[in-house]
Design a protein around this motif. Sequence first.
Motif, PDB file in Angstrom:
ATOM      1  N   ARG A 150       0.697  -1.117  -0.058  1.00 36.61           N
ATOM      2  CA  ARG A 150       0.077   0.012  -0.282  1.00 36.61           C
ATOM      3  C   ARG A 150       0.790   1.427   0.081  1.00 36.61           C
ATOM      4  O   ARG A 150       0.504   2.204  -0.797  1.00 36.61           O
ATOM      5  CB  ARG A 150      -0.841  -0.036   1.245  1.00 36.61           C
ATOM      6  N   TYR A 151       1.976   1.178   0.832  1.00 30.90           N
ATOM      7  CA  TYR A 151       2.851   2.400   0.910  1.00 30.90           C
ATOM      8  C   TYR A 151       3.463   2.828  -0.515  1.00 30.90           C
ATOM      9  O   TYR A 151       3.466   3.693  -1.020  1.00 30.90           O
ATOM     10  CB  TYR A 151       3.992   2.198   1.958  1.00 30.90           C
ATOM     11  N   GLU A 154       0.821   4.171  -3.065  1.00 33.89           N
ATOM     12  CA  GLU A 154       0.373   5.474  -2.892  1.00 33.89           C
ATOM     13  C   GLU A 154       1.632   6.384  -3.172  1.00 33.89           C
ATOM     14  O   GLU A 154       1.357   7.485  -3.524  1.00 33.89           O
ATOM     15  CB  GLU A 154      -0.234   5.531  -1.360  1.00 33.89           C
ATOM     16  N   ARG A 159      -3.843   5.221  -6.765  1.00 33.32           N
ATOM     17  CA  ARG A 159      -5.007   5.189  -5.745  1.00 33.32           C
ATOM     18  C   ARG A 159      -5.311   3.833  -5.744  1.00 33.32           C
ATOM     19  O   ARG A 159      -5.691   3.068  -6.920  1.00 33.32           O
ATOM     20  CB  ARG A 159      -6.224   6.131  -6.481  1.00 33.32           C
ATOM     21  N   ILE A 160      -5.542   3.241  -4.543  1.00 36.04           N
ATOM     22  CA  ILE A 160      -5.804   1.868  -4.267  1.00 36.04           C
ATOM     23  C   ILE A 160      -7.100   1.505  -4.661  1.00 36.04           C
ATOM     24  O   ILE A 160      -8.017   2.301  -4.099  1.00 36.04           O
ATOM     25  CB  ILE A 160      -5.476   1.568  -2.853  1.00 36.04           C
ATOM     26  N   GLN A 231      -3.573   8.493 -10.328  1.00 36.23           N
ATOM     27  CA  GLN A 231      -3.988   9.527 -10.010  1.00 36.23           C
ATOM     28  C   GLN A 231      -3.321  10.654 -10.921  1.00 36.23           C
ATOM     29  O   GLN A 231      -2.222  10.874 -11.244  1.00 36.23           O
ATOM     30  CB  GLN A 231      -3.559   9.865  -8.559  1.00 36.23           C
TER      31      GLN A 231
END
Length: 231
Positions: A150-151, A154, A159-160, A231
């Motif tokens: 996740r880190y 992002e 965008r997850i 994004q």
Amino acid sequence: MAGMRRLLPSGLYKRLDPFEASIEMFVRNVAAQIPPGKRVLDAGAGEGRFKSFFAHTEYVGIDFAQGDSSWDYSNLDVIGRLEELPFPNLSFDHVLSIVVLEHIPQPGRAIEEFRRVLKPDGMVHLVVPHMWEEHQRPYDFFRFTSSGIRYLLEAAGIRIRKIQPIGGFFWQLGRRLMGVLSFTQGGWRWLLFPIFAPVFGLVLPLCCYYLDTLDRDRAYTLGFIAEGWKQ
């Protein structure tokens, strides 16, 4: 496991190696949702295992071509490093990278490159390992937690959409039990194979497949599926 796949019925093999079965199902679903003509980059394509799934798209497979000396890399479209993709900005609609980032010395840099070559609202589709044995040494550098992937996503500007564990404690245990058979190869140890194979290669892994529903926490997962948008 590749040899077993050729010998066993597909339904049985999927229960003995649910991680690989989950990967194949995930990639098939990704391919089915992509409209014809879209550009897809398979980053870390290896032997091109998933190429046929994307026959309706403009598929490009790239790999550094050094991970496994026994593999045939002749079907690659491009040989190159994922940290320095040789493509212009905004080149692809989708980037696929399946059990690859652990082999990249700078996985965060590779994800930044995925974002760079994606068109606006383009998607990244990843599978990363969590609890795995070392493989393709010396090109095996990392394992990933859900927080870790996740880190990285992002931080790269992705965008997850989802981060999903692949199995739990018992799928992981089943894989470890199957690994016992690797110690029955060579010399006199082959004598142990017919004794160990029914137990460690069939009965116990099958039990683990069905017992995995008991693990709702999924902290002992084999790996993660991760997807997100640029994004």
